[in-house]
Design a protein around this motif. Structure first.
Motif, PDB file in Angstrom:
ATOM      1  N   LEU A   1      -5.350  12.882   1.509  1.00 35.34           N
ATOM      2  CA  LEU A   1      -6.686  12.872   2.118  1.00 35.34           C
ATOM      3  C   LEU A   1      -7.738  12.323   1.158  1.00 35.34           C
ATOM      4  CD1 LEU A   1      -6.612  16.365   3.904  1.00 35.34           C
ATOM      5  CD2 LEU A   1      -6.281  14.099   4.930  1.00 35.34           C
ATOM      6  N   ARG A   2      -7.593  12.622  -0.127  1.00 36.11           N
ATOM      7  CA  ARG A   2      -8.666  12.283  -1.067  1.00 36.11           C
ATOM      8  C   ARG A   2      -8.486  10.909  -1.723  1.00 36.11           C
ATOM      9  NH1 ARG A   2     -12.589  11.197  -2.641  1.00 36.11           N
ATOM     10  NH2 ARG A   2     -14.147  12.232  -3.931  1.00 36.11           N
ATOM     11  N   PHE A   3      -7.250  10.497  -1.915  1.00 34.81           N
ATOM     12  CA  PHE A   3      -7.018   9.261  -2.653  1.00 34.81           C
ATOM     13  C   PHE A   3      -6.170   8.223  -1.887  1.00 34.81           C
ATOM     14  CE2 PHE A   3      -7.668  12.502  -5.949  1.00 34.81           C
ATOM     15  CZ  PHE A   3      -8.703  11.930  -6.663  1.00 34.81           C
ATOM     16  N   VAL A   4      -5.060   8.723  -1.322  1.00 36.21           N
ATOM     17  CA  VAL A   4      -4.101   7.766  -0.761  1.00 36.21           C
ATOM     18  C   VAL A   4      -4.673   6.995   0.414  1.00 36.21           C
ATOM     19  CG1 VAL A   4      -1.848   7.540   0.345  1.00 36.21           C
ATOM     20  CG2 VAL A   4      -2.132   9.084  -1.590  1.00 36.21           C
ATOM     21  N   LEU A   5      -5.282   7.703   1.353  1.00 37.23           N
ATOM     22  CA  LEU A   5      -5.815   7.000   2.523  1.00 37.23           C
ATOM     23  C   LEU A   5      -6.867   5.959   2.143  1.00 37.23           C
ATOM     24  CD1 LEU A   5      -5.996   9.862   5.214  1.00 37.23           C
ATOM     25  CD2 LEU A   5      -4.329   7.998   4.988  1.00 37.23           C
ATOM     26  N   PRO A   6      -7.846   6.292   1.250  1.00 36.42           N
ATOM     27  CA  PRO A   6      -8.774   5.230   0.834  1.00 36.42           C
ATOM     28  C   PRO A   6      -8.070   4.068   0.107  1.00 36.42           C
ATOM     29  CG  PRO A   6      -9.684   7.394   0.315  1.00 36.42           C
ATOM     30  CD  PRO A   6      -8.278   7.621   0.735  1.00 36.42           C
ATOM     31  N   VAL A   7      -7.056   4.410  -0.744  1.00 38.07           N
ATOM     32  CA  VAL A   7      -6.328   3.343  -1.443  1.00 38.07           C
ATOM     33  C   VAL A   7      -5.565   2.483  -0.452  1.00 38.07           C
ATOM     34  CG1 VAL A   7      -4.436   2.892  -3.051  1.00 38.07           C
ATOM     35  CG2 VAL A   7      -6.180   4.563  -3.632  1.00 38.07           C
ATOM     36  N   LYS A   8      -4.948   3.118   0.569  1.00 42.10           N
ATOM     37  CA  LYS A   8      -4.243   2.352   1.592  1.00 42.10           C
ATOM     38  C   LYS A   8      -5.189   1.402   2.311  1.00 42.10           C
ATOM     39  CE  LYS A   8      -0.234   5.106   2.959  1.00 42.10           C
ATOM     40  NZ  LYS A   8       0.414   5.814   4.084  1.00 42.10           N
ATOM     41  N   GLN A   9      -6.394   1.922   2.608  1.00 48.28           N
ATOM     42  CA  GLN A   9      -7.364   1.068   3.296  1.00 48.28           C
ATOM     43  C   GLN A   9      -7.723  -0.126   2.421  1.00 48.28           C
ATOM     44  OE1 GLN A   9     -10.954   3.068   4.403  1.00 48.28           O
ATOM     45  NE2 GLN A   9     -11.855   1.269   5.412  1.00 48.28           N
ATOM     46  N   LEU A  10      -7.976   0.128   1.119  1.00 52.33           N
ATOM     47  CA  LEU A  10      -8.312  -0.987   0.216  1.00 52.33           C
ATOM     48  C   LEU A  10      -7.114  -1.934   0.058  1.00 52.33           C
ATOM     49  CD1 LEU A  10     -10.299   0.900  -2.581  1.00 52.33           C
ATOM     50  CD2 LEU A  10     -11.199  -0.546  -0.746  1.00 52.33           C
ATOM     51  N   THR A  11      -5.904  -1.368   0.019  1.00 57.87           N
ATOM     52  CA  THR A  11      -4.717  -2.210  -0.116  1.00 57.87           C
ATOM     53  C   THR A  11      -4.537  -3.089   1.117  1.00 57.87           C
ATOM     54  OG1 THR A  11      -3.675  -0.499  -1.450  1.00 57.87           O
ATOM     55  CG2 THR A  11      -2.233  -2.200  -0.550  1.00 57.87           C
TER      56      THR A  11
ATOM     57  N   SER B   1       0.831  -1.199   0.000  1.00 58.03           N
ATOM     58  CA  SER B   1       0.000   0.000   0.000  1.00 58.03           C
ATOM     59  C   SER B   1       0.867   1.251   0.000  1.00 58.03           C
ATOM     60  CB  SER B   1      -0.929  -0.004   1.227  1.00 58.03           C
ATOM     61  OG  SER B   1      -0.149  -0.010   2.415  1.00 58.03           O
ATOM     62  N   PHE B   2       1.969   1.195   0.737  1.00 57.35           N
ATOM     63  CA  PHE B   2       2.868   2.350   0.768  1.00 57.35           C
ATOM     64  C   PHE B   2       3.443   2.618  -0.613  1.00 57.35           C
ATOM     65  CE2 PHE B   2       7.263   3.787   1.175  1.00 57.35           C
ATOM     66  CZ  PHE B   2       7.038   5.041   1.727  1.00 57.35           C
ATOM     67  N   MET B   3       3.828   1.537  -1.314  1.00 56.91           N
ATOM     68  CA  MET B   3       4.390   1.696  -2.653  1.00 56.91           C
ATOM     69  C   MET B   3       3.368   2.281  -3.607  1.00 56.91           C
ATOM     70  SD  MET B   3       6.607  -1.772  -3.048  1.00 56.91           S
ATOM     71  CE  MET B   3       7.065  -1.323  -4.708  1.00 56.91           C
ATOM     72  N   VAL B   4       2.112   1.803  -3.501  1.00 58.79           N
ATOM     73  CA  VAL B   4       1.064   2.302  -4.400  1.00 58.79           C
ATOM     74  C   VAL B   4       0.816   3.777  -4.142  1.00 58.79           C
ATOM     75  CG1 VAL B   4      -1.370   2.125  -4.995  1.00 58.79           C
ATOM     76  CG2 VAL B   4      -0.002   0.062  -4.703  1.00 58.79           C
ATOM     77  N   SER B   5       0.660   4.138  -2.832  1.00 57.94           N
ATOM     78  CA  SER B   5       0.368   5.527  -2.506  1.00 57.94           C
ATOM     79  C   SER B   5       1.527   6.431  -2.890  1.00 57.94           C
ATOM     80  CB  SER B   5       0.060   5.646  -1.003  1.00 57.94           C
ATOM     81  OG  SER B   5       1.189   5.237  -0.253  1.00 57.94           O
ATOM     82  N   ARG B   6       2.746   5.982  -2.588  1.00 57.89           N
ATOM     83  CA  ARG B   6       3.894   6.800  -2.929  1.00 57.89           C
ATOM     84  C   ARG B   6       3.987   7.008  -4.438  1.00 57.89           C
ATOM     85  NH1 ARG B   6       9.863   4.766  -1.520  1.00 57.89           N
ATOM     86  NH2 ARG B   6       9.301   3.346  -3.217  1.00 57.89           N
ATOM     87  N   SER B   7       3.708   5.966  -5.200  1.00 52.09           N
ATOM     88  CA  SER B   7       3.772   6.071  -6.652  1.00 52.09           C
ATOM     89  C   SER B   7       2.724   7.073  -7.152  1.00 52.09           C
ATOM     90  CB  SER B   7       3.555   4.697  -7.282  1.00 52.09           C
ATOM     91  OG  SER B   7       3.498   4.797  -8.675  1.00 52.09           O
TER      92      SER B   7
ATOM     93  N   VAL C   1      -6.872  -4.057   3.138  1.00 52.72           N
ATOM     94  CA  VAL C   1      -7.923  -5.082   3.104  1.00 52.72           C
ATOM     95  C   VAL C   1      -7.558  -6.193   2.130  1.00 52.72           C
ATOM     96  CG1 VAL C   1     -10.328  -5.511   2.450  1.00 52.72           C
ATOM     97  CG2 VAL C   1      -9.757  -3.520   3.855  1.00 52.72           C
ATOM     98  N   SER C   2      -7.046  -5.800   0.942  1.00 55.57           N
ATOM     99  CA  SER C   2      -6.677  -6.818  -0.038  1.00 55.57           C
ATOM    100  C   SER C   2      -5.529  -7.677   0.468  1.00 55.57           C
ATOM    101  CB  SER C   2      -6.286  -6.148  -1.357  1.00 55.57           C
ATOM    102  OG  SER C   2      -5.105  -5.368  -1.189  1.00 55.57           O
ATOM    103  N   SER C   3      -4.591  -7.076   1.234  1.00 53.30           N
ATOM    104  CA  SER C   3      -3.498  -7.852   1.808  1.00 53.30           C
ATOM    105  C   SER C   3      -4.010  -8.872   2.810  1.00 53.30           C
ATOM    106  CB  SER C   3      -2.491  -6.903   2.470  1.00 53.30           C
ATOM    107  OG  SER C   3      -1.457  -7.620   3.092  1.00 53.30           O
ATOM    108  N   GLU C   4      -4.962  -8.432   3.645  1.00 58.94           N
ATOM    109  CA  GLU C   4      -5.534  -9.365   4.618  1.00 58.94           C
ATOM    110  C   GLU C   4      -6.324 -10.462   3.913  1.00 58.94           C
ATOM    111  OE1 GLU C   4      -5.024  -9.431   7.893  1.00 58.94           O
ATOM    112  OE2 GLU C   4      -3.588  -7.808   7.584  1.00 58.94           O
ATOM    113  N   ILE C   5      -7.039 -10.078   2.841  1.00 56.26           N
ATOM    114  CA  ILE C   5      -7.800 -11.074   2.086  1.00 56.26           C
ATOM    115  C   ILE C   5      -6.845 -12.091   1.455  1.00 56.26           C
ATOM    116  CG2 ILE C   5      -9.231 -11.414   0.030  1.00 56.26           C
ATOM    117  CD1 ILE C   5     -10.646  -8.806   0.694  1.00 56.26           C
ATOM    118  N   SER C   6      -5.671 -11.579   0.952  1.00 53.91           N
ATOM    119  CA  SER C   6      -4.690 -12.501   0.348  1.00 53.91           C
ATOM    120  C   SER C   6      -4.145 -13.488   1.368  1.00 53.91           C
ATOM    121  CB  SER C   6      -3.545 -11.701  -0.273  1.00 53.91           C
ATOM    122  OG  SER C   6      -2.790 -11.044   0.718  1.00 53.91           O
ATOM    123  N   LYS C   7      -4.186 -13.107   2.664  1.00 55.89           N
ATOM    124  CA  LYS C   7      -3.736 -14.024   3.718  1.00 55.89           C
ATOM    125  C   LYS C   7      -4.843 -14.953   4.193  1.00 55.89           C
ATOM    126  CE  LYS C   7      -0.403 -10.618   5.412  1.00 55.89           C
ATOM    127  NZ  LYS C   7      -0.014  -9.737   6.565  1.00 55.89           N
ATOM    128  N   GLY C   8      -6.004 -14.850   3.569  1.00 60.04           N
ATOM    129  CA  GLY C   8      -7.098 -15.744   3.916  1.00 60.04           C
ATOM    130  C   GLY C   8      -8.061 -15.186   4.938  1.00 60.04           C
TER     131      GLY C   8
END
Length: 632
Positions: free
Chosen positions: A179-189, A2-8, A191-198
């Motif tokens: 505030l507008r994009f990164v934080l929501p993307v981090k939250q989704l990232t 998520s950090f990489m995505v937001s930073r990018s 969540v997706s990481s936790e989902i990838s762990k089952g």
């Protein structure tokens, strides 16, 4: 992640804003800089005009009053302007007085006599008037480089301001994006990481209605679909794990079976690439399975390269091919092997399995069994023949000896019978001598004695000895026999045994063996004679005749190897080498009993083993093993 995505995302958008802003402002700065450079000549003219006008006013009073020092001070004060490179004041005092000031190498005002303006330098001349009187004129020369430097400094300052503005814009953009994009993307990232762990019980709390909200809704749909898929997938995985476990167990079981076989097993495809390489193949060739698989057979196992043509034929005909007793160089020794080719033509896979069985020991045992049976049967036959031949042979030798005596002078009876016949023994002996009767009798006697010697050897061959068995050091018996061979007349005359290079390889501290000394020496002498003959008969000899004698302890026995570098022998000769009366020597040069008697002495009299290894052109090695403790 998520950090990489937001930073990018932040970097990309920030860079876009910065690049656009910087490009606009930098372009504007460059435009203004170019405009100022174009106005530089006009600016310089205005500056000269202003300076000249002000200086002409400042100088009129001191010049009018002849205040020379004040005049100089005004000139020097004006020279403090770095843009002025020269200042000339000419006076109308009747003496044409002039004050000429320019700059030294250290940029300090200095008075000179003459001055010539340089390229790009501008100058202006104005009259010095006091009321209506013209007191003189002043000339000012200025350079544009300091104006140009000032313009550059202004441009650099503009660039710095643009940089500060970029930093402010980046900060604002990053804050907005966070505030507008990164934080929501981090939250989704997250969540997706936790989902990838089952962990599929994650709550997605994004309520915006823009693209981020649509993405969050898609994540919710994906999460629910994954839950269902995982349940189905887990069931399938359990089944596959069970099947793979059984397959792995079966594969390991089959591999263990293949590796535990004493035969070399090599699998090849139709192109000669190795597909299977068992443990025995690794042991014999020294090439690991991982290094052999996928390589050409002729590169890894060149001894089997000839078999590829038979592999192709076997696959084409779908028939098993087998070659027996093939000599192969396995390791350092040449061994006899059975090579069997099993074709593989099922499930669309073409290839073959090559099986190599080392049968050298089996062939030796078979030959020894056959030889032992021959020895048993021939032994009884030899004893009977010897007794049957001995009686008439004794009569022949006795009568020949009597005939020889009756044709010679010396016996009274011979002289008496000769006189009765009207002759003398001297005449009879002279006649027998001239007709060769005496030499014939001698030849018959010599041939009879030779036949008697053969009969004696046959009797020795057919019966077990009852000699004196003693504890002996085998290497000492070998050395004594070497000395005996060196002084043997036949060996010196025919084979020159002393010219043979002898290499001794004796193991240290060999135990003594229980043996009959004279018979064991007879065995060694027979082997030395045969080796000498083989090396002398080598017509293609490329080096000095060499005899290698090895002695070592092995499994309760002391084993001796006698190896020569002679002509060797083919398989047929090797099989018959211990048969009685079998010889490869010329007629009259041997009886064919030497090795058979030696075999009998070693195996029957001493309970040992005797064998031979030989190939044409590669020399011969006789091997004798005698038990350390003889209970035979």
């Amino acid at each position: 992640m998520s950090f990489m995505v937001s930073r990018s995302l932040m970097i990309q958008l920030s860079l876009a804003v910065v690049l656009i802003t910087s490009s606009v402002l930098t372009g504007f700065g460059l435009y203004r800089y170019q405009k100022n450079l174009q106005k530089l000549p006009d600016l310089l003219e205005q500056r000269l005009e202003l300076k000249a006008k002000r200086l002409s006013i400042s100088l009129r009073t001191p010049i009018f009053n002849y205040a020379e020092y004040e005049t100089r001070d005004i000139i020097l004060s004006e020279m403090e302007d770095p843009n002025i490179v020269a200042l000339v004041v000419s006076l109308n005092d009747g003496h044409s007085s002039r004050y000429i000031y320019t700059r030294s190498a250290s940029n300090q005002p200095v008075q000179v006599k003459n001055f010539t303006p340089q390229k790009e330098e501008r100058q202006i001349t104005r009259k010095i008037l006091y009321e209506t009187n013209e007191l003189g004129e002043v000339t000012i020369c200025m350079t544009p480089k300091f104006f140009r430097y000032q313009l550059q400094q202004n441009f650099v300052s503009d660039l710095f301001q643009i940089g500060v503005l970029d930093v402010i814009l980046i900060s604002l953009v990053i804050l907005f994006l966070r505030l507008r994009f990164v934080l929501p993307v981090k939250q989704l990232t997250a969540v997706s990481s936790e989902i990838s762990k089952g962990r599929l019980d994650q709550n997605i709390d994004v309520k915006s209605r823009d693209e981020i909200g649509v993405l969050a809704h898609s994540f919710i749909i994906m999460r629910d679909a994954i839950k269902k898929q995982i349940v189905d997938l887990n069931n399938e995985i359990d089944e596959r794990i069970k099947a793979e476990g059984e397959l792995k167990h079966l594969r390991n079981y089959l591999k263990n079976i293949v590796d535990s076989m004493p035969s070399i097993l090599v699998g090849v495809d139709a192109h000669g690439k190795i597909t299977q390489w068992n443990m025995e193949a690794e042991k014999i060739t020294g090439v690991a399975s991982r290094d052999a698989n996928g390589k050409n057979l002729h590169d890894v196992f060149p001894q089997l390269s000839y078999a590829m043509e038979k592999v192709i034929q076997s696959v084409h005909n779908r028939q098993i091919r087998k070659d027996s007793k093939v000599p192969l160089q396995l390791g350092r020794n040449k061994r006899l092997s059975d090579i069997t080719i099993y074709p593989l033509v099922t499930n669309g896979v073409e290839g073959a399995v090559i099986r190599v069985d080392d049968i050298t020991e089996r062939v030796r045992i078979e030959e020894m069994i056959v030889q032992s049976e021959k020895m048993l049967s021939v032994g009884g036959l030899a004893a009977g023949m010897a007794h049957e031949i001995n009686n008439p042979l004794a009569g022949i030798l006795q009568n020949v000896q009597v005939m020889g005596n009756r044709m010679k002078i010396g016996l009274p009876k011979n002289q008496q019978v000769a006189e009765e016949c009207g002759t003398t023994m001297a005449s009879i002996e002279q006649y027998a001598e001239k007709r060769g009767l005496l030499s014939m009798v001698a030849m018959i006697m010599e041939a009879g004695q030779r036949a008697a010697k053969i009969v004696e050897n046959m009797l020795s061959f057919s019966r077990k000895g009852q000699g004196n068995f003693e504890q002996k050091q085998l290497t000492e018996l070998i050395e004594r026999t070497i000395e005996l061979a060196g002084s043997d007349y036949d060996l010196k005359k025919k084979y020159d045994f002393r010219q043979i290079h002898i290499v001794r390889e004796y193991e240290k501290s060999l135990p003594e063996i229980y043996c009959e000394q004279t018979k064991i020496q007879q065995v060694f002498l027979n082997l030395f004679k045969n080796a000498a003959q083989a090396m002398v008969n080598d017509k293609n000899d490329s080096g000095k005749p060499c005899l290698i004698i090895r002695a070592r302890r092995q499994e309760g026995m002391v084993c001796v190897e006698v190896e020569d570098n002679g002509v060797g022998m083919d398989e047929e000769t090797r099989k018959r080498i211990f048969e009685p009366f079998f010889t490869t020597k010329e007629v009259g040069a041997g009886t064919g009993l030497g090795l058979s008697i030696s075999y009998f002495i070693v195996t029957e009299d001493h309970g040992g083993e005797m064998s031979v290894e030989s190939f044409p052109g590669e020399g011969t090695t006789f091997r004798i093993c005698l038990p350390i403790r003889n209970d035979h």
